[in-house]
Design a protein around this motif. Structure first.
Motif, mmCIF file in Angstrom:
data_model
loop_
_atom_site.group_PDB
_atom_site.id
_atom_site.type_symbol
_atom_site.label_atom_id
_atom_site.label_comp_id
_atom_site.label_asym_id
_atom_site.label_seq_id
_atom_site.Cartn_x
_atom_site.Cartn_y
_atom_site.Cartn_z
ATOM 1 N N MET A 1 0.836 -1.196 0.000
ATOM 2 C CA MET A 1 0.000 0.000 0.000
ATOM 3 C C MET A 1 0.876 1.254 0.000
ATOM 4 O O MET A 1 1.749 1.397 0.849
ATOM 5 C CB MET A 1 -0.870 -0.013 1.269
ATOM 6 C CG MET A 1 -1.991 0.960 1.231
ATOM 7 S SD MET A 1 -3.102 0.751 2.639
ATOM 8 C CE MET A 1 -2.087 1.379 3.964
ATOM 9 N N LYS A 2 0.636 2.126 -0.964
ATOM 10 C CA LYS A 2 1.449 3.355 -1.028
ATOM 11 C C LYS A 2 0.909 4.381 -0.016
ATOM 12 O O LYS A 2 -0.302 4.579 0.093
ATOM 13 C CB LYS A 2 1.369 3.934 -2.429
ATOM 14 C CG LYS A 2 2.065 3.058 -3.462
ATOM 15 C CD LYS A 2 3.108 3.884 -4.226
ATOM 16 C CE LYS A 2 4.070 3.032 -5.008
ATOM 17 N NZ LYS A 2 3.504 2.568 -6.276
ATOM 18 N N THR A 3 1.817 5.011 0.678
ATOM 19 C CA THR A 3 1.402 6.024 1.658
ATOM 20 C C THR A 3 2.012 7.377 1.286
ATOM 21 O O THR A 3 2.806 7.472 0.346
ATOM 22 C CB THR A 3 1.867 5.673 3.091
ATOM 23 O OG1 THR A 3 3.266 5.984 3.198
ATOM 24 C CG2 THR A 3 1.636 4.209 3.413
ATOM 25 N N ILE A 4 1.649 8.390 2.085
ATOM 26 C CA ILE A 4 2.161 9.726 1.776
ATOM 27 C C ILE A 4 3.682 9.812 1.895
ATOM 28 O O ILE A 4 4.287 10.741 1.377
ATOM 29 C CB ILE A 4 1.507 10.820 2.660
ATOM 30 C CG1 ILE A 4 1.560 10.458 4.138
ATOM 31 C CG2 ILE A 4 0.087 11.067 2.208
ATOM 32 C CD1 ILE A 4 1.020 11.570 5.038
ATOM 33 N N ARG A 5 4.272 8.807 2.537
ATOM 34 C CA ARG A 5 5.736 8.818 2.617
ATOM 35 C C ARG A 5 6.377 8.476 1.271
ATOM 36 O O ARG A 5 7.565 8.680 1.072
ATOM 37 C CB ARG A 5 6.200 7.836 3.693
ATOM 38 C CG ARG A 5 6.143 8.457 5.089
ATOM 39 C CD ARG A 5 6.784 7.522 6.096
ATOM 40 N NE ARG A 5 5.868 6.458 6.429
ATOM 41 C CZ ARG A 5 4.982 6.533 7.416
ATOM 42 N NH1 ARG A 5 4.936 7.615 8.167
ATOM 43 N NH2 ARG A 5 4.166 5.552 7.662
ATOM 44 N N ASP A 143 -7.382 9.571 3.893
ATOM 45 C CA ASP A 143 -7.116 9.496 5.333
ATOM 46 C C ASP A 143 -8.409 9.423 6.152
ATOM 47 O O ASP A 143 -8.378 9.522 7.365
ATOM 48 C CB ASP A 143 -6.245 10.679 5.790
ATOM 49 C CG ASP A 143 -5.353 10.292 6.975
ATOM 50 O OD1 ASP A 143 -4.966 9.106 7.071
ATOM 51 O OD2 ASP A 143 -5.060 11.163 7.816
ATOM 52 N N GLY A 144 -9.525 9.246 5.454
ATOM 53 C CA GLY A 144 -10.806 9.149 6.169
ATOM 54 C C GLY A 144 -11.138 7.701 6.460
ATOM 55 O O GLY A 144 -12.066 7.128 5.876
ATOM 56 N N PHE A 145 -10.392 7.091 7.369
ATOM 57 C CA PHE A 145 -10.585 5.650 7.590
ATOM 58 C C PHE A 145 -12.053 5.292 7.822
ATOM 59 O O PHE A 145 -12.553 4.287 7.318
ATOM 60 C CB PHE A 145 -9.753 5.161 8.795
ATOM 61 C CG PHE A 145 -10.026 3.713 9.098
ATOM 62 C CD1 PHE A 145 -9.530 2.719 8.264
ATOM 63 C CD2 PHE A 145 -10.832 3.340 10.175
ATOM 64 C CE1 PHE A 145 -9.826 1.381 8.499
ATOM 65 C CE2 PHE A 145 -11.132 2.005 10.413
ATOM 66 C CZ PHE A 145 -10.622 1.021 9.577
ATOM 67 N N LEU A 169 -3.392 8.322 9.279
ATOM 68 C CA LEU A 169 -4.461 7.746 10.100
ATOM 69 C C LEU A 169 -4.905 6.403 9.534
ATOM 70 O O LEU A 169 -5.046 5.418 10.275
ATOM 71 C CB LEU A 169 -5.664 8.705 10.195
ATOM 72 C CG LEU A 169 -6.874 8.140 10.935
ATOM 73 C CD1 LEU A 169 -6.557 7.869 12.408
ATOM 74 C CD2 LEU A 169 -8.080 9.076 10.824
ATOM 75 N N VAL A 170 -5.105 6.359 8.239
ATOM 76 C CA VAL A 170 -5.509 5.101 7.604
ATOM 77 C C VAL A 170 -4.458 4.030 7.885
ATOM 78 O O VAL A 170 -4.773 2.898 8.264
ATOM 79 C CB VAL A 170 -5.726 5.309 6.082
ATOM 80 C CG1 VAL A 170 -5.624 4.004 5.314
ATOM 81 C CG2 VAL A 170 -7.086 5.953 5.835
ATOM 82 N N GLU A 171 -3.202 4.401 7.737
ATOM 83 C CA GLU A 171 -2.120 3.451 7.972
ATOM 84 C C GLU A 171 -2.160 2.936 9.424
ATOM 85 O O GLU A 171 -2.065 1.736 9.676
ATOM 86 C CB GLU A 171 -0.787 4.163 7.689
ATOM 87 C CG GLU A 171 0.407 3.268 7.701
ATOM 88 C CD GLU A 171 1.711 4.044 7.540
ATOM 89 O OE1 GLU A 171 2.613 3.515 6.905
ATOM 90 O OE2 GLU A 171 1.822 5.185 8.051
ATOM 91 N N LYS A 172 -2.350 3.859 10.344
ATOM 92 C CA LYS A 172 -2.352 3.488 11.772
ATOM 93 C C LYS A 172 -3.553 2.603 12.123
ATOM 94 O O LYS A 172 -3.422 1.595 12.817
ATOM 95 C CB LYS A 172 -2.372 4.773 12.611
ATOM 96 C CG LYS A 172 -2.400 4.541 14.106
ATOM 97 C CD LYS A 172 -2.321 5.861 14.851
ATOM 98 C CE LYS A 172 -3.471 5.976 15.836
ATOM 99 N NZ LYS A 172 -3.630 7.287 16.405
ATOM 100 N N GLU A 173 -4.725 2.979 11.627
ATOM 101 C CA GLU A 173 -5.938 2.204 11.943
ATOM 102 C C GLU A 173 -5.797 0.768 11.430
ATOM 103 O O GLU A 173 -6.140 -0.189 12.122
ATOM 104 C CB GLU A 173 -7.173 2.859 11.301
ATOM 105 C CG GLU A 173 -7.520 4.223 11.880
ATOM 106 C CD GLU A 173 -8.522 4.162 13.020
ATOM 107 O OE1 GLU A 173 -8.726 3.076 13.601
ATOM 108 O OE2 GLU A 173 -9.103 5.215 13.334
ATOM 109 N N LEU A 345 -10.117 1.382 0.788
ATOM 110 C CA LEU A 345 -8.744 0.890 0.985
ATOM 111 C C LEU A 345 -8.234 0.225 -0.286
ATOM 112 O O LEU A 345 -7.071 0.358 -0.649
ATOM 113 C CB LEU A 345 -8.698 -0.097 2.163
ATOM 114 C CG LEU A 345 -9.106 0.477 3.524
ATOM 115 C CD1 LEU A 345 -8.985 -0.590 4.605
ATOM 116 C CD2 LEU A 345 -8.276 1.702 3.891
ATOM 117 N N GLU A 346 -9.164 -0.472 -0.970
ATOM 118 C CA GLU A 346 -8.764 -1.124 -2.226
ATOM 119 C C GLU A 346 -8.350 -0.094 -3.274
ATOM 120 O O GLU A 346 -7.577 -0.401 -4.177
ATOM 121 C CB GLU A 346 -9.906 -1.999 -2.753
ATOM 122 C CG GLU A 346 -10.001 -3.303 -1.963
ATOM 123 C CD GLU A 346 -11.340 -4.002 -2.100
ATOM 124 O OE1 GLU A 346 -12.075 -3.721 -3.058
ATOM 125 O OE2 GLU A 346 -11.643 -4.841 -1.226
#
Ligand code: 3PG
Ligand code: MG
Length: 350
Positions: A1-5, A143-145, A169-173, A345-346
């Motif tokens: 999963m690609k994240t903002i990083r 980011d709206g999990f 947030l999505v990553e953390k949840e 998420l998909e």
């Protein structure tokens, strides 16, 4: 999963889907958990030099109508208090690709409630394309999990317009909830309440494969939900108002739930057990929150905007209460825990 990083946002415009579906009373946000939960991503993107963030969210279920009750203005007021040195922009949803004139100094802008345009829930590509084009967005961040279980324009159709990256947030949840569901210590108790009867009812049976016991309170129980399954307990007694509305579960049911909580090693709670906005009908939810928060040697998960808001308010005066995980997602957390498809998420690029 690609994240903002994974992206270089320097001098870029980033469209960020947040979940600001927060409780509002008399034009004021009464619990800002979901706003605070969005700040790490906002701050990260600003620190990395993004030119501007365009925040988008829904609020409630306004069915396409913009009214004083469905505007996101109260959230703008909250954001303005948090980012005192910035001017928080607030703009109508665009009806075309024509650029929204946003002044250079506006680094954080919020668009009006997405669901005041029917295109959002219709998962309409044109609707979300207009937003992308009119804001000049280069990247899209999910980011709206709490809304990732919905296939809406801002969670699903967007993937056809821009690559989607996960926010912090999505990553953390996902990380936290995955840990819980992979090896829940038994017995696992799931407590379901809340007002979204049509959404939650189908989830109850699904949890039977995972949970040792399910307790049902809230509107689902007061509207007469029944089950023959011995693993499911439904509240049987209620506190009523003078006109006979069942507004909280009663002492017998609360006592039964207390016993289940005592025995459980893992507890997942979503949905208040009564109309807890009114303190008169907050008794069962308060007792439940206290019993769960006092438990030691157990994994305890509180999920959903209203339930977590309630619990957080309680913690302010009761510092002895603690929970393993407080999730901003209600329906989203439950569906994620059940392994159901999560369109939001998909949509995130792999
Ligand atoms: C929630 O509060 O669970 C999310 O914001 C999703 O809202 P919805 O159930 O109206 O889609
Ligand atoms: Mg909610």
């Amino acid at each position: 999963m690609k994240t903002i990083r994974d992206i270089d946002v320097k001098d870029k415009i980033v469209l960020v889907r947040v979940d600001y579906n927060v409780p509002v009373k008399n034009g004021k946000v009464t619990n800002d958990l979901r706003i605070r939960a969005s700040l790490p991503t906002i701050n990260y993107l600003l620190e990395k030099g993004a030119k501007r963030l365009i925040l988008i969210s829904h609020l409630g279920r306004p069915e396409g109508k913009l009214t004083p009750e469905t505007t996101l203005q109260p959230v703008v007021d909250d954001l303005q208090k948090i980012y005192k040195d910035q001017t928080i922009g607030f703009y109508s949803l665009p009806n075309s690709e024509k650029p929204i004139p946003i002044p250079e100094n506006v680094k954080i802008a919020l668009l009006e409630n997405l669901r005041t345009n029917p295109g959002e829930e219709k998962n309409d590509q044109t609707f979300i394309r207009n937003i992308v084009k009119a804001t000049g967005a280069d990247f899209y961040v999910q980011d709206g999990f709490a809304v990732t279980h919905r296939a809406h324009a801002s969670t699903d159709a967007i993937k056809h317009i821009l690559p989607v990256y996960a926010g912090l947030l999505v990553e953390k949840e996902i990380k936290n909830l995955t840990k819980i569901i992979n090896q829940p210590e038994k017995p696992l108790l799931v407590i379901i309440g809340g007002a979204k009867v049509d959404d939650k009812q189908p989830l109850i049976d699904k949890f039977l494969t995972k949970a040792d016991h399910i307790f049902v309170g809230g509107k689902i129980a007061s509207e007469g939900y029944k089950s023959d399954n011995p693993k499911i307990s439904v509240a049987t007694d209620f506190d009523e108002n003078s006109t006979g509305d069942k507004l909280d579960i009663g002492p017998v049911s609360t006592g039964e739930l207390a016993n289940l909580i005592t025995d459980a090693k893992t507890i997942i709670w979503n949905g208040l057990l009564g109309y807890a906005e009114d303190p008169t009908y907050a008794t069962s939810s308060t007792i439940t929150a206290e019993l769960i928060g006092e438990k030691e040697n157990a994994t305890t998960v509180i999920c959903g905007g209203d339930t977590t808001g309630f619990v957080e308010n309680l913690i302010k005066d009761h510092k002895n209460l603690s929970y393993s995980l407080v999730s901003t997602g209600g329906g989203a957390a439950l569906e994620f825990l059940l392994g159901k498809p999560m369109p939001g998420l998909e949509a995130i690029s792999s």
